[in-house]
Design a protein around this motif. Structure first.
Motif, PDB file in Angstrom:
ATOM      1  N   TYR A 270       0.839  -1.198   0.000  1.00  0.00           N
ATOM      2  CA  TYR A 270       0.000   0.000   0.000  1.00  0.00           C
ATOM      3  C   TYR A 270       0.872   1.245   0.000  1.00  0.00           C
ATOM      4  CZ  TYR A 270      -4.460  -2.386   0.918  1.00  0.00           C
ATOM      5  OH  TYR A 270      -5.577  -3.151   0.825  1.00  0.00           O
ATOM      6  N   GLU A 273       2.542   2.370  -3.314  1.00  0.00           N
ATOM      7  CA  GLU A 273       1.731   3.006  -4.355  1.00  0.00           C
ATOM      8  C   GLU A 273       2.094   4.474  -4.463  1.00  0.00           C
ATOM      9  OE1 GLU A 273      -0.679   2.016  -6.512  1.00  0.00           O
ATOM     10  OE2 GLU A 273      -0.305  -0.092  -5.959  1.00  0.00           O
ATOM     11  N   MET A 275       1.471   7.975  -4.205  1.00  0.00           N
ATOM     12  CA  MET A 275       0.419   8.714  -3.505  1.00  0.00           C
ATOM     13  C   MET A 275       0.798  10.153  -3.238  1.00  0.00           C
ATOM     14  SD  MET A 275       0.363   7.327   0.407  1.00  0.00           S
ATOM     15  CE  MET A 275       0.649   5.597   0.120  1.00  0.00           C
ATOM     16  N   GLU A 280       0.505  10.955   2.408  1.00  0.00           N
ATOM     17  CA  GLU A 280       1.606  10.241   3.040  1.00  0.00           C
ATOM     18  C   GLU A 280       1.940  10.844   4.409  1.00  0.00           C
ATOM     19  OE1 GLU A 280       4.861   9.863   0.351  1.00  0.00           O
ATOM     20  OE2 GLU A 280       5.914   8.409   1.619  1.00  0.00           O
ATOM     21  N   THR A 410      -5.438   7.546  -2.548  1.00  0.00           N
ATOM     22  CA  THR A 410      -4.117   8.047  -2.896  1.00  0.00           C
ATOM     23  C   THR A 410      -4.034   9.570  -2.824  1.00  0.00           C
ATOM     24  OG1 THR A 410      -4.818   7.953  -5.189  1.00  0.00           O
ATOM     25  CG2 THR A 410      -3.476   6.124  -4.401  1.00  0.00           C
ATOM     26  N   SER A 411      -5.216  10.213  -2.766  1.00  0.00           N
ATOM     27  CA  SER A 411      -5.211  11.685  -2.762  1.00  0.00           C
ATOM     28  C   SER A 411      -6.390  12.199  -1.956  1.00  0.00           C
ATOM     29  CB  SER A 411      -5.324  12.211  -4.200  1.00  0.00           C
ATOM     30  OG  SER A 411      -6.645  11.983  -4.678  1.00  0.00           O
ATOM     31  N   ASN A 429      -8.293   4.468  -8.597  1.00  0.00           N
ATOM     32  CA  ASN A 429      -8.259   5.232  -7.365  1.00  0.00           C
ATOM     33  C   ASN A 429      -8.813   4.438  -6.170  1.00  0.00           C
ATOM     34  OD1 ASN A 429      -7.600   7.747  -6.110  1.00  0.00           O
ATOM     35  ND2 ASN A 429      -9.789   8.154  -5.960  1.00  0.00           N
TER      36      ASN A 429
END
Lengths: 493, 101, 493
Positions: A270, A273, A275, A280, A410-411, A429
């Motif tokens: 994970y 990925e 991101m 993060e 991711t965002s 996503n």
């Protein structure tokens, strides 16, 4: 003004306590939130239908209290209910033109349980049509705006519920989650949102998207509210043979802020990925907070989760193509008025062609293809096999940890219109959320911080099947540790 | 519909066939758009073929639940009107539909 | 059911098929006589008013879910056991997908690759020879609704939708029309014995689809088959299959191609005709229904059902033949229906064991009356006990066989016990020799000419004297005693 200092900011638990203590009447509470909807929803577009009988239901709760009867565990708590749950006599559309005028003859078990506990259904909230989407842009009543910034999506598919809650147009909401549809909008809107273990909550009366993945769950402003709402709607249901008979703990009373010695697993795949930097940073802050409170951080590996998106989309669309066959314009729903030959085939294909939106049609096509003769083995069957392997991976991962922590997305929220034309990009996503549904595990989004632009970011927790208790404990620990996160308010308020 | 392993793109005939099977009337524009999008999606999904699933039983329901059977008790529907009132067309208490023969 | 249903002679000769051989397999759809539907609580009483027995499940309202009827599973297992099938411990419901207005969900819940029952067989007699037909499988599924056609539109009634069905599929073992009909009769008989299906052919509770192909004798592969659907009488099964065999042979002989298609039988014209349907091959896209978990049953469930199995018709017929020493034909007729066989055995018991007499009375007098008045043994005015007692009265010599006919019709009209009738009507047989002697003496005295003629050798006149004596005793004199004494007296004492 009521006895509660600020009703808008109150949690479900606080409202329930105040109503039961007669500090405020259920009717006052409902009127307060109805007024907020009138004032704010034109900017947000979260509601599809308002319940004209909400005040009557609130008065009934007040009547019970006046007569000294038990008004229930959610006495007078107004709820925003995703318009995917059938409500008897109250229009239920799935945000689709197909069901634009559909009045259900029965209510979903979840709705019945909420109302039996004294909750007041304020209205039905917008979603991506038939829960297919991650942005709430695919809705018959138009896109829903994120209360933190109206140029951004609230996430989806339970975007209406998330936006209604974030804008404090209701203190509690119900969403559904097939591949992240509670957790992702909760993350985008700064909310607690839980997808329970598959089988924990009855699916009866919830318009099916993908039967083996769908679960309804609460969205709220605190861990305790989520616990209270979930314990109310959970439990075996005679009308859903996939609902579990397992006992439902009284989470609102037993959860505790204690993660000492708890093993928190971080799946290395994970974190590999690509991101967003803010995501993060926020995730790392959450991990640090848990470590500070005595949790043990362990690295785990889930090598097959990288395939979760294709597995998810093949399984979900196959089931969806089948589940949506009933919308044929014969017994209810849209029937075309554009008649050329009037043949059965024409009425079928045109009604469905007109009634469904682009994303729904795309998924029906994909699902039909995956099940069709000659492709079944390579697509549906293969995906179902990999699905078992993914579940097995999670089960063995839980031998070395008690809870898995990861980003939700991711965002943070993206701009309205930004991804609508690239379905694959939109699907990819869902990488962090879909595997939870595939494995049937409980998953939760907990508010953990903000992006530089001030958009909320959540972290995801996952535990073993039916171990929501431990998930709530971790959520409570994060909630207390990251107190400052809750202090911020969306711009719209 | 034949599977072309060398080129994963769906041709229009395949898309038309799937649309027919799905009972969806699509415009030529929609058809073309779906052909491209579905091809892209399916191409990405080809990654699954690399996973060894020999002898693995497909997982249909994700929890280990066993089925509960229902006792054979009939319940009379008190009011059938709400089950009929959403119908686009009806004749008395029957659903009225296009000719099926 | 009348004795017409017994078919022990194959009326159709195979000779006219030349060097062709017919291959026939039969699919039987039997409605299981449960109170509620297969997957919901709506009543199966579809004779009710239009759409009166519908609910959210059988109308496929959004969000409705199926829950399996336990009794339907029990009935299916029972029939499976009676057919000698292996019962699968873990069987799966699958969705068979196609669009049709009488199929609300757009799919039928059925069983596909993992059916409940497999590998059974059925025995019966044809032309006095025992035949064995294999059962490939028997699986559970749900019935569709009913459509009626009115030119410009059709009307849909969903009362029948969701009624439990057991589909029983034979192997392609049947080699002629008479055998096809007898196979169907046998399965029908077993269903009725088990009381799991009311067997009403006119109302569609029992429907036959026959798959027919022909090939040259000696060929080992099957040629193209044609399905004849929804035949609603055993006689029509025989006629439709016969027609279809000859039609196919004719096609091959004239160089025409047989296309795989579905045909219907028209009893008025005694021919089959192709159903109008699109040439598009069906792609049912079967996949396991994610709303229903696999049906898991254990040995104790199966054994409990096994213990309730009654003696099956053929076994019973064989026992009747052996222990009651009655002809094969009689034993087959008497075991047509469980109630009839029960009735017969009760008659034998009450008659003190005279099985042959019991068989004669039941098969001739009783069944004639029942047929004429459209009654069954269950509604017969003559109870089995009374019929048995009447036979005992004959055997004891209380009444003569001739008087018994009078007693029988009196029992039929009044329902009274035979003893009561005999007493009330004074029908007791005269066995008092002195009374009979007196009557004989009077007759001889009154008929000097006939007496003289007889004694002169005109033996034929004996009957005249018997008649006169019986007349004088109102038919109640024991014929045996009359004969004996008359001979003595006329001999000239």
């Amino acid at each position: 003004m009521s006895q509660i200092s600020d009703l808008s900011q109150a949690t479900c638990t606080e409202i329930r306590d105040a109503v039961r203590a007669k500090k405020v009447s259920a009717l006052e509470v409902t009127k307060h939130f109805s007024a907020r909807i009138k004032a704010l929803d034109p900017k947000i577009n979260a509601f599809v239908t308002l319940n004209e009988k909400a005040e009557l239901a609130a008065s009934n709760v007040d009547g019970k209290i006046a007569r000294g009867e038990d008004p229930g565990a959610l006495a007078g708590v107004p709820m925003a209910v995703k318009d995917l749950l059938c409500t008897k006599g109250l229009k239920t559309t799935a945000s689709s033109k197909m069901l634009a005028n559909f009045i259900p003859p029965y209510s979903a078990t979840v709705v019945n349980r909420l109302e039996a506990a004294g909750a007041v259904t304020l209205g039905k909230t917008s979603l991506d049509e038939f829960a297919m989407g991650s942005s709430n842009e695919n809705a018959a009543t138009g896109p829903v705006k994120n209360p933190w910034d109206p140029e951004y999506v609230p996430g989806g598919s339970s975007g209406g519920s998330a936006a209604a809650l974030a804008a404090r147009m209701a203190p509690g909401a119900i969403g559904t989650d097939t591949g992240g549809s509670i957790r992702q909008p909760a993350s985008f809107c700064g909310l607690f949102g839980i997808k329970p273990t598959y089988g924990r909550v009855s699916r009866y009366g919830i318009i099916a998207f993908a039967s083996s993945l769908d679960q309804a769950g609460p969205m709220a402003h605190s861990t305790k509210d989520c616990a209270l709402l979930l314990e109310t709607i959970s439990g075996s249901c005679a009308y859903d043979s996939t609902s579990a008979t397992i006992e439902v703990p009284k989470w609102s009373e037993i959860i505790k802020d204690d993660v000492k010695g708890l093993r928190v697993g971080l799946p290395k795949e994970y974190f590999a990925e690509k991101m967003d930097g803010d995501v993060e940073r926020v995730t790392k802050e959450a991990i640090a907070a848990l470590k500070d409170r005595g949790a043990i951080i362990v690295d785990i590996t889930l090598p097959l989760v990288k395939h979760a998106v294709p597995v998810y989309y093949l399984v979900a669309t196959s089931e969806a193509a089948s589940n949506l066959a009933r919308y044929d314009g014969m017994r209810y729903g849209h029937r075309t008025s554009n008649i050329t030959t009037g043949s059965l085939e024409e009425v079928y294909t045109r009604s469905r062609g007109e009634g469904f939106g682009a994303e729904v049609k795309r998924r029906i096509m994909l699902g039909t293809y995956a099940l069709s003769s000659g492709y079944y083995d390579a697509y549906y069957q293969k995906a179902s096999q990999v699905r078992r392997l993914i579940r097995n991976e999670f089960l063995s991962a839980f031998e070395s940890c008690d809870v898995i922590l990861s980003p939700v997305c991711t965002s943070p929220a993206f701009k309205i219109g930004e991804r609508i034309n690239d379905p694959l990009e939109m699907y990819l996503n869902d990488i962090f959320t879909t595997s939870t549904n595939l494995a049937g595990l409980p998953g939760m989004s907990v508010p953990a911080g903000y992006s530089a632009k001030g958009l909320p970011i959540g972290v995801q927790l996952m535990t073993r099947h039916f171990d929501e208790t431990r998930m709530f404990n971790v959520s409570l620990a994060l909630e207390n540790a990251l107190g400052a996160v809750k202090a911020r308010r969306p711009h719209v308020i | 519909m034949t599977k072309d392993n060398s080129n994963k793109s769906l041709d229009l005939a395949a898309v038309r066939k799937v649309a027919e099977l799905s009972r969806l009337e699509l415009t030529e524009t929609e058809m073309k758009a779906y052909a491209g999008q579905l091809a892209a999606v399916l191409e990405n999904f080809e990654q699954l073929q690399a996973v060894d699933t020999k002898g693995i039983e497909p997982l249909v329901t994700p929890t280990d639940l066993s089925v509960r059977l229902r006792e054979d008790e009939a319940v009379k529907t008190k009011d059938i009107e709400p089950f009929l009132s959403n119908a686009p067309a009806r004749s008395g208490n029957l659903f009225k539909v296009p000719p099926v023969v | 059911m009348s004795s017409e249903a017994v078919h022990t002679t194959g009326s159709t000769s195979m000779a006219h098929y030349g060097d062709y051989e017919p291959i026939i397999g039969i699919e039987i759809h039997a409605q299981l006589s449960t109170k509620s539907k297969m997957f919901c609580t709506a009543s199966t009483d579809f004779g009710a008013g239009d759409n009166e027995n519908i609910c959210e499940v059988d109308t496929a309202m959004p969000g409705a879910l199926p829950v399996v009827n336990k009794r339907a599973v029990e009935f299916s297992v029972k029939m499976g056991l009676a057919l000698g099938c292996e019962i699968r411990k873990r069987s799966v419901f699958s969705r068979k997908q196609y669009f049709y207005p009488d199929l609300p969900k757009g799919y039928q819940i059925s069983q596909f690759d993992l059916p409940l029952c497999e590998h059974g067989e059925v025995d019966f007699y044809l032309d006095g020879e025992k035949r064995k037909i294999s059962i490939t499988r028997a699986h559970m599924e749900e019935d569709a609704g009913k459509s009626t056609h009115h030119g410009e539109y059709s009307l849909i009634n969903l009362n029948r939708a969701g009624t439990p069905l057991l589909e029983i599929v034979s192997g392609p073992d049947i080699r002629g029309p008479a055998e096809a009909a007898e196979y169907a009769r046998t399965v029908h008989k077993i269903l009725r014995y088990l009381d799991v299906c009311d067997g009403n052919l006119e109302e569609g509770s029992f429907r036959c689809d026959c798959n027919v192909s022909v090939r040259k004798k000696g060929e080992t592969t099957l040629r193209t088959r044609v399905e004849i659907k929804n035949i609603n009488s055993f006689r029509f099964v025989e006629k439709a299959v016969e027609y279809e065999i000859l039609r196919q042979i004719d096609c091959y002989e004239t160089g025409e191609k047989i296309v795989q298609e579905t045909r219907l039988y028209d009893p008025d014209k005694n021919r089959t005709f192709a159903m109008r349907s699109k040439e598009e091959a069906h792609d049912y896209r079967y996949f396991p229904d994610p709303d229903l978990l696999p049906i898991e049953i254990d040995d104790s469930f199966i054994n409990a059902i096994r213990s309730t199995l009654p003696e099956l018709p053929l076994k019973r017929a064989e026992r009747f033949e052996q222990s009651y020493k009655i002809p094969t034909y009689d034993s087959l007729v008497l075991t047509q229906e469980k109630a009839l066989a029960d009735y017969y055995e009760d008659v034998v018991k009450a008659a003190g064991g005279n099985a042959k007499a019991a068989s004669n009375w039941v098969m001739t007098d009783l069944m004639r009356e029942l047929n004429e008045s459209k009654k069954t043994v269950e509604t017969s005015p003559i109870s089995s006990t009374n019929l048995g007692k009447m036979i005992a009265l004959i055997d004891k010599g209380t009444i003569s066989g001739k008087i018994a006919k009078t007693v029988f019709s009196e029992m039929w009209s009044s329902g009274k016990e035979p003893e009561t009738i005999v007493k009330e009507k004074g029908l007791v047989q005269i066995t008092d020799t002195s009374a009979i002697e007196k009557a004989i003496d009077d007759v001889i005295a009154a008929s000097p000419n006939e007496t003289a003629a007889y004694r002169a050798g005109k033996d034929k006149l004996f009957g005249f004297f018997v008649g006169q004596v019986m007349k004088a005793t109102k038919g109640q004199a024991s014929p045996d005693i009359v004969n004996q004494l008359l001979k003595k007296k006329l001999a000239g004492s």
